[in-house]
Design an enzyme around this catalytic site. Sequence first.
Site, mmCIF file in Angstrom:
data_model
loop_
_atom_site.group_PDB
_atom_site.id
_atom_site.type_symbol
_atom_site.label_atom_id
_atom_site.label_comp_id
_atom_site.label_asym_id
_atom_site.label_seq_id
_atom_site.Cartn_x
_atom_site.Cartn_y
_atom_site.Cartn_z
ATOM 1 N N ALA A 46 0.824 -1.213 0.000
ATOM 2 C CA ALA A 46 0.000 0.000 0.000
ATOM 3 C C ALA A 46 0.863 1.269 0.000
ATOM 4 O O ALA A 46 2.088 1.218 0.044
ATOM 5 C CB ALA A 46 -0.932 -0.017 1.201
ATOM 6 N N HIS A 47 0.205 2.398 -0.005
ATOM 7 C CA HIS A 47 0.917 3.674 -0.111
ATOM 8 C C HIS A 47 1.784 3.964 1.122
ATOM 9 O O HIS A 47 1.426 3.645 2.231
ATOM 10 C CB HIS A 47 -0.022 4.856 -0.394
ATOM 11 N N ASN A 48 2.925 4.566 0.843
ATOM 12 C CA ASN A 48 3.858 5.050 1.869
ATOM 13 C C ASN A 48 4.596 3.944 2.622
ATOM 14 O O ASN A 48 5.321 4.229 3.577
ATOM 15 C CB ASN A 48 3.139 5.940 2.917
#
Lengths: 333, 333, 333
Positions: free
Chosen positions: B234-236
């Site tokens: 997922a993001h980050n």
Amino acid sequence: MKISDLAVLIKGAVEGDNDINITSLSGIGSAGEGDLTFALDEKKLSQAEKSRSSCVLTTLAMRTSTKPLIRVHNPKLAFLISYRILYPLEPSTSFIHSSAVVASSVKFGNNVCIGAQVSIEGHVTIGDNVIIESGCVIKGKCFIGDSCHLYPRVVLYQNSVLKRNVILHAGVVVGCDGFGYVKDQETIYKFPQLGKVIIEENVEIGANTSIDRGSLDDTVIGANSKIDNLCHIAHNVKIGRNVIMAAQCGIAGSVVIGDNVTMSGQVAVIDNVTIGKNATIGGKSGIIGNIDDGAVMWGLPARPLAQTKRQMALLFWLTKNFSILSKMVKEKA
Amino acid sequence: MKISDLAVLIKGAVEGDNDINITSLSGIGSAGEGDLTFALDEKKLSQAEKSRSSCVLTTLAMRTSTKPLIRVHNPKLAFLISYRILYPLEPSTSFIHSSAVVASSVKFGNNVCIGAQVSIEGHVTIGDNVIIESGCVIKGKCFIGDSCHLYPRVVLYQNSVLKRNVILHAGVVVGCDGFGYVKDQETIYKFPQLGKVIIEENVEIGANTSIDRGSLDDTVIGANSKIDNLCHIAHNVKIGRNVIMAAQCGIAGSVVIGDNVTMSGQVAVIDNVTIGKNATIGGKSGIIGNIDDGAVMWGLPARPLAQTKRQMALLFWLTKNFSILSKMVKEKA
Amino acid sequence: MKISDLAVLIKGAVEGDNDINITSLSGIGSAGEGDLTFALDEKKLSQAEKSRSSCVLTTLAMRTSTKPLIRVHNPKLAFLISYRILYPLEPSTSFIHSSAVVASSVKFGNNVCIGAQVSIEGHVTIGDNVIIESGCVIKGKCFIGDSCHLYPRVVLYQNSVLKRNVILHAGVVVGCDGFGYVKDQETIYKFPQLGKVIIEENVEIGANTSIDRGSLDDTVIGANSKIDNLCHIAHNVKIGRNVIMAAQCGIAGSVVIGDNVTMSGQVAVIDNVTIGKNATIGGKSGIIGNIDDGAVMWGLPARPLAQTKRQMALLFWLTKNFSILSKMVKEKA
């Protein structure tokens, strides 16, 4: 088509007006006039009676009905055959879209359809009546048997083998490198992945599923097996015949799955174990050891279904009786 | 190649006929004449002796054999190096297939191969010796370092960065929008996803895995890490160096994974937690909190492996002794 | 743009120098001069104060700051709206790449962009302001509503319907055949999959997710719902409005999911159950029965969250007190 004529073809017995015509098939929920539908139980038959369907396929033992019935041994199978009768597959005619990129060494059978933007590399062999839809990429030396159907954007890596009548849905990847590395000191080396994938006849594989090539051996999917969407089959796995694997299962390296195994969704199987033939594995199970033929397993880790259920009941009982237990333990301590 | 010559190159010692020739490599199961194979234990060596293989790589401590041996420190690593010696990578020559669509602002290094139906948008930079196979889509401003290999149908969203020697298997998606929304009253708004994905050198990513771009920050995959098929990053997320992640793992937003972490298949990690370096996570675990450096965890939720095993043994014991327990609780109630 | 001008547009109140200019947006970690950022709590505000950001969006109740603030009701929403104000979407102009293969019977709205290597089969209808990126394959008779955005390599099978403003990320497959078979004796027959997929307005679907067409009925994804990467939605599933489904969830056939349900990652739902509206399902849960409206569930199998937590605490207590328990049972036996 008159229902009496259909009944002959599907080996059923009409009950009601023989001359009713059916023109189409549908589920009970959306059945209109001229539609054939099917009902496996009384509740469904009652729903069918309220629908506008013209005829209902049902079991030999079902009650009589206000609707015309065709009684058969297996109504769902009869429905499926009726579908084939009403909508016969049109024979495809040879066709290679002008935007497809096909190496000159590719061998084609008869009646092959190649969609737009397809890429087929050298020394691929393609049988008769094969459909390869838009955007598929077939790398070198693959073999695609008669009557295979590759939906859009399927990828076959080198040397992949599809026997006859294999269906691969959109986004399937066959023959990608297995996850094999050798650690030495601080360095991680990629281990050669030299084997191939062999998919036997009548296999169907769901969208975006990936099947790794073998590392030194081959990965094999047995005849008639059905694998749902987003599954992962690792290198060297051997799947038997008639295996049913629901979506998002993950099978680690070198696992052997016997014939007729049924696996619900999101099951994980650790590497190097054997699942005996006719075993049934409940959804989300984690298999961490060999499974006996015919076993029915569930849980994380998977245990015989009865035992897992007993454990769940026990946990429920324990939480209910916790205060008493707690008191007993305190007194004893 | 004579095994005595190979032995020099892989720093091994021949035991048996120095003049035996090997022409190929294979696993024990399929080894034929002229094949080099390897055996890590006595059982495998016995199998190798029954095969037609011409030479067996084995450990320093292994018993003597009827087959010619090459003794080395790490037979699997030596096998891998032998493979590279027998099958050296052919240097690719620059090639852009005529069906590829490449923006005029794309910058190419030397010896770049672009397959059929590839699409590369504006301001992409591509290093030396890069292979981009058929059907890949590279959106604007991406950077692809030297010696990267993109298998068919990989997608890179804008601004994705691949350092040198990154391998992406078919169907990988890098840089798609993270799953970020803002609810206000009854409405769900899409939160901007402005970051990018940075994949460091020597990373390999399996088929159909997806890696979200950062929302405001970047998503980073550390050098030498290996991610298997069908994983979700997922993001980050920040993944360290030398991380091994098996198939179908899901890493939620902003998770930090330390160097050398090993994760078996189908693990899920909740958002915003940190997994300490050198941790080992068993298959199907659910991580719902921070994990210490070097911890060995398993279960849902994941607990130290010993504790999870104790709980499992306890449950087994409790079901076995349920009738006694039940009687005790009834008497006490 | 002056922060006083921005504050008017986002209905906020400036605290500090009204004339400060902002030119961009960023997260706190990477904020530079001219950047607007946001802080929901004091810790984040302190970080923002140490950054070089020029202005901080924050809550009405936040303490005062050394940085210029804009106080708003919902800072995250205000940040999102500010993003739209500073980076307005450029209206696309009609464009069909010359390498796209588009059937002559396709109907186009205004301002449609079709990328390279796209394939669109017969009788597809495309609304206004639609973007279909490189490598997408749209099979016959699909409907794509206004303002839809299909990222690279999306596949729509026949008859798929996308209402307005649907976003599909790279590798999404819509309308593939459901996993439906009929067993008769030893043979497994493929059951016809005749339904379609209907995706209502404002839905976003993550990379490599697959959504099966209905078998006899349709599969429906309700308006405003958001589905993350690598999910599997089986045939005949009905998903309500405003549903949030995190990555790698698997929803089996004919499941009904009510409005406003929130589901964390890797949840599995068995076929034919109903999940009541406003329910919340914890990550990795296995749903094996109907779920009440508003229920909060977790575990395998999923139980009310409080009960699952109690069971976990109990297991911990039992392992700690095992020796006492064991002694008690032995004495009683």
